[in-house]
Design an enzyme around this catalytic site. Structure first.
Site, short mmCIF file in Angstrom:
data_model
loop_
_atom_site.label_atom_id
_atom_site.label_comp_id
_atom_site.label_asym_id
_atom_site.label_seq_id
_atom_site.Cartn_x
_atom_site.Cartn_y
_atom_site.Cartn_z
N TYR A 58 -37.41 38.18 -20.93
CA TYR A 58 -37.75 39.35 -21.76
C TYR A 58 -37.93 38.90 -23.22
O TYR A 58 -37.04 39.09 -24.06
CB TYR A 58 -36.64 40.40 -21.68
CG TYR A 58 -36.27 40.81 -20.28
CD1 TYR A 58 -37.11 41.61 -19.51
CD2 TYR A 58 -35.06 40.39 -19.71
CE1 TYR A 58 -36.76 41.99 -18.21
CE2 TYR A 58 -34.70 40.76 -18.43
CZ TYR A 58 -35.55 41.56 -17.69
OH TYR A 58 -35.20 41.92 -16.40
N TRP B 248 -36.77 45.22 -26.69
CA TRP B 248 -36.64 46.40 -25.82
C TRP B 248 -35.79 47.45 -26.53
O TRP B 248 -34.82 47.13 -27.20
CB TRP B 248 -36.00 46.01 -24.49
CG TRP B 248 -36.99 45.76 -23.40
CD1 TRP B 248 -37.29 46.58 -22.36
CD2 TRP B 248 -37.82 44.60 -23.24
NE1 TRP B 248 -38.26 46.00 -21.57
CE2 TRP B 248 -38.61 44.78 -22.08
CE3 TRP B 248 -37.98 43.42 -23.98
CZ2 TRP B 248 -39.53 43.85 -21.63
CZ3 TRP B 248 -38.91 42.48 -23.54
CH2 TRP B 248 -39.66 42.70 -22.38
N SER B 249 -36.14 48.71 -26.34
CA SER B 249 -35.55 49.79 -27.10
C SER B 249 -34.05 49.93 -26.89
O SER B 249 -33.27 49.87 -27.84
CB SER B 249 -36.24 51.12 -26.76
OG SER B 249 -35.58 52.21 -27.33
N TRP B 250 -33.61 50.14 -25.63
CA TRP B 250 -32.18 50.38 -25.52
C TRP B 250 -31.39 49.09 -25.57
O TRP B 250 -30.23 49.08 -25.99
CB TRP B 250 -31.84 51.30 -24.37
CG TRP B 250 -31.77 50.85 -22.95
CD1 TRP B 250 -32.61 50.05 -22.27
CD2 TRP B 250 -30.77 51.29 -22.02
NE1 TRP B 250 -32.20 49.95 -20.96
CE2 TRP B 250 -31.07 50.70 -20.76
CE3 TRP B 250 -29.65 52.13 -22.10
CZ2 TRP B 250 -30.31 50.91 -19.63
CZ3 TRP B 250 -28.89 52.34 -20.96
CH2 TRP B 250 -29.22 51.73 -19.75
N ASP B 251 -32.02 47.96 -25.26
CA ASP B 251 -31.37 46.67 -25.55
C ASP B 251 -31.05 46.57 -27.04
O ASP B 251 -29.97 46.11 -27.42
CB ASP B 251 -32.31 45.52 -25.19
CG ASP B 251 -32.56 45.38 -23.70
OD1 ASP B 251 -32.21 44.35 -23.13
OD2 ASP B 251 -33.12 46.32 -23.11
N TYR C 82 -45.27 37.40 -20.94
CA TYR C 82 -44.65 38.59 -20.34
C TYR C 82 -45.72 39.54 -19.80
O TYR C 82 -46.76 39.76 -20.44
CB TYR C 82 -43.76 39.33 -21.35
CG TYR C 82 -43.14 40.56 -20.74
CD1 TYR C 82 -42.04 40.44 -19.90
CD2 TYR C 82 -43.68 41.83 -20.95
CE1 TYR C 82 -41.48 41.56 -19.30
CE2 TYR C 82 -43.14 42.94 -20.34
CZ TYR C 82 -42.04 42.80 -19.52
OH TYR C 82 -41.51 43.91 -18.91
N GLN D 181 -37.31 54.75 -23.44
CA GLN D 181 -36.07 54.35 -22.79
C GLN D 181 -34.92 55.21 -23.30
O GLN D 181 -35.10 56.01 -24.22
CB GLN D 181 -35.78 52.86 -23.04
CG GLN D 181 -36.37 51.94 -22.00
CD GLN D 181 -35.88 50.51 -22.13
OE1 GLN D 181 -35.59 50.01 -23.21
NE2 GLN D 181 -35.81 49.82 -21.01
N ASP E 37 -34.54 50.45 -13.54
CA ASP E 37 -35.90 50.41 -13.03
C ASP E 37 -36.06 50.75 -11.56
O ASP E 37 -36.85 51.61 -11.18
CB ASP E 37 -36.50 49.03 -13.28
CG ASP E 37 -36.52 48.64 -14.74
OD1 ASP E 37 -35.92 49.36 -15.57
OD2 ASP E 37 -37.15 47.63 -15.08
N ARG F 224 -35.25 40.82 -7.51
CA ARG F 224 -36.17 41.63 -8.30
C ARG F 224 -36.85 42.68 -7.42
O ARG F 224 -36.83 42.58 -6.19
CB ARG F 224 -37.25 40.73 -8.93
CG ARG F 224 -36.71 39.59 -9.78
CD ARG F 224 -36.17 40.06 -11.08
NE ARG F 224 -37.23 40.65 -11.90
CZ ARG F 224 -37.03 41.25 -13.08
NH1 ARG F 224 -35.82 41.35 -13.56
NH2 ARG F 224 -38.04 41.74 -13.76
N GLU G 86 -27.57 38.67 -17.17
CA GLU G 86 -28.15 40.01 -17.21
C GLU G 86 -27.33 40.97 -16.35
O GLU G 86 -27.02 42.08 -16.76
CB GLU G 86 -29.59 39.92 -16.69
CG GLU G 86 -30.40 41.19 -16.79
CD GLU G 86 -31.81 40.99 -16.26
OE1 GLU G 86 -32.58 41.97 -16.34
OE2 GLU G 86 -32.14 39.90 -15.75
#
Length: 471
Positions: A38, A42-45, A89, A115, A182, A216, A418
């Site tokens: 990644y 990322w927004s909520w990250d 990505y 997110q 997800d 995944r 993760e």
């Protein structure tokens, strides 16, 4: 299962290694979610990353949130990815094609979905650290809150209006990615009705960064994900147009609970620092509405909150950790006690087969549980952090500390994976994940959030609304 407090050596090693991971993933004014899998923001990250960085540097934590706000759309939406440099990505900006959207930000390539709204939770933690340190840090953080209050309110307003036009008190998501979970079994029923149509071909690149592709989502699942992106593009990222034409429209209880909790916190911060009174009251009203929506969704047979499929009008009963949404937003005291006991009990954290008694993404007792597959069973440290934070705010310090200590024990390996296989403790996904390192720093700081104000049961305050049936 009792978990021992990490030793002083464990703590020193973990703190140093977590700081190293965040520094290595730092790109100046933002932090990539991970170094390989990644490589963007990322927004909520970013919310979790910011609250972890604040234990070390308040100014750098504020920079993280400021950079995130640079990608905010004119609608108020904060997109789920900000792309800052070319990478391998996928899906990349060419796939998102957000140039078709009038509301996109100028000069910042982004995705076209959103997110969970964790950011004001992070902001409250940063302000806590700044006030503890005092001086310039406190002045900087308080000025940042005042400066950005309208931006956070616009973000919450977007979710409360564009994503809840029927006034249900549930935030509508248009893609499973918007939930942050997800491929959760929460979405199996809605996704079963998504039939991909003609769209550009694609080559997945995520599988090159994991040792076991079975961890995944499958290719069939991924095709559905990309078809929903295609539908958003065809709707020119207009929420009303997508609502009329898109295949996936679901009221998300955890996103709704985070919106309620964040709106309460935003109102508190605004009241402390002299923000616009109308904005403070609007924020309180948003919190009331979405707390009510979450509480209404609770299944009396299981005491878990349920998502609402807005295409069929049916609740989705899945034993996912999102079912503990009432713990996050508050509400009926008796329900919160039952949720606490359920979370810590034998179907969840107290399950006899778990390596560490931390929150699994799906109950190990559920037939939907798959211990190695992404959001279908593995333990995500950030999810454990969120539940510990929620318990702390509810006055359940002992229960919160149990999750904190178990979470630290899980992370003693200092690889900051993760997510983790819940039965063996094996690291899964990518390593050196920024948000995992960040919550380790926060857990090590052992801070207690302010108690939430008492809220009474609110389910009688909204008119009954019946979702639209199938198209």
């Amino acid at each position: 299962m009792p978990v021992a407090q990490p030793t002083p050596n464990d703590i020193a090693l973990m703190a140093g290694r977590a700081g190293y991971v965040l520094k290595a993933n730092d790109r100046g004014r933002f932090t990539v979610a991970s170094p390989t899998l990644y490589p963007h923001m990322w927004s909520w990250d970013a919310g979790f990353v910011a609250l972890g960085i604040a234990t070390v540097s308040v100014p750098r934590a504020l920079d993280e949130l400021r950079t995130l706000l640079s990608g905010q759309w004119t609608t108020g939406m904060i997109p789920h990815i900000l792309f800052h440099s070319p990478s391998d990505y996928f899906p990349d900006p060419d796939r998102w094609r957000t140039q078709v959207a009038a509301a996109r930000p100028v000069g910042v390539p982004t995705s076209g979905i959103t997110q969970p709204p964790i950011h004001v939770v992070a902001l409250s933690r940063i302000l806590h650290d700044a006030r503890r340190k005092g001086g310039a840090d406190q002045e900087l953080a308080e000025a940042f809150v005042v400066e950005t209050f309208p931006r956070w309110l616009a973000w919450h307003r977007y979710l409360a209006t564009a994503r809840d036009p029927q006034g249900l008190g549930l935030v509508e998501i248009h893609h499973g990615w918007e939930s942050g979970m997800d491929d959760s079994p929460r979405w199996d029923a809605p996704y079963s009705r998504v039939v991909p149509g003609p769209m550009p071909p694609f080559v997945r690149r995520d599988l090159a960064h994991v040792a076991d592709p079975s961890q995944r989502p499958s290719d069939a699942e991924y095709a559905r994900y990309l078809w929903l992106v295609e539908q958003k593009v065809r709707a020119r990222y207009d929420d009303a147009v997508y609502r009329a034409t898109g295949d996936f429209v679901v009221g998300d209880v955890l996103v709704s609970a985070l919106l309620a909790a964040s709106s309460d916190l935003l109102a508190d911060l605004g009241a402390e620092l002299g923000a616009d009174p109308d904005g403070i009251e609007e924020s309180r009203a948003i919190a009331r509405r979405f707390r009510t929506g979450v509480l209404r969704s609770v299944d009396p047979a299981t005491d878990l909150a349920r998502d609402l499929d807005l295409r069929t009008g049916e609740y989705l009963s899945v034993e996912s950790a999102a079912g503990f949404a009432p713990l996050v937003c508050g509400g009926d005291d008796a329900l919160l006690r039952r949720q606490r006991d359920l979370l810590l009990g034998p179907r969840w954290c107290g399950h006899s087969r778990l390596r560490w008694p931390v929150v699994p993404s799906v109950s190990p007792a559920s037939p939907a549980f798959r211990e190695r597959t992404y959001w279908r069973g593995p333990q995500w440290p950030v999810l454990n952090w969120l539940m510990a934070w929620a318990l702390n705010r509810s006055g359940e310090q002992e229960a919160a500390n149990a999750l904190r200590l178990a979470g630290l024990a899980q992370l003693v390996d200092c690889d900051f994976a993760e997510y983790y296989e819940p039965l063996t403790g094996e690291q899964l996904g990518s390593k050196d994940q920024s948000w995992t390192a960040a919550i380790a720093l926060d857990f090590l700081a052992a801070r207690r959030p302010g108690r939430r104000r008492h809220v009474r049961l609110l389910t009688a305050e909204l008119p009954a609304v019946t979702p639209a049936g199938p198209r």
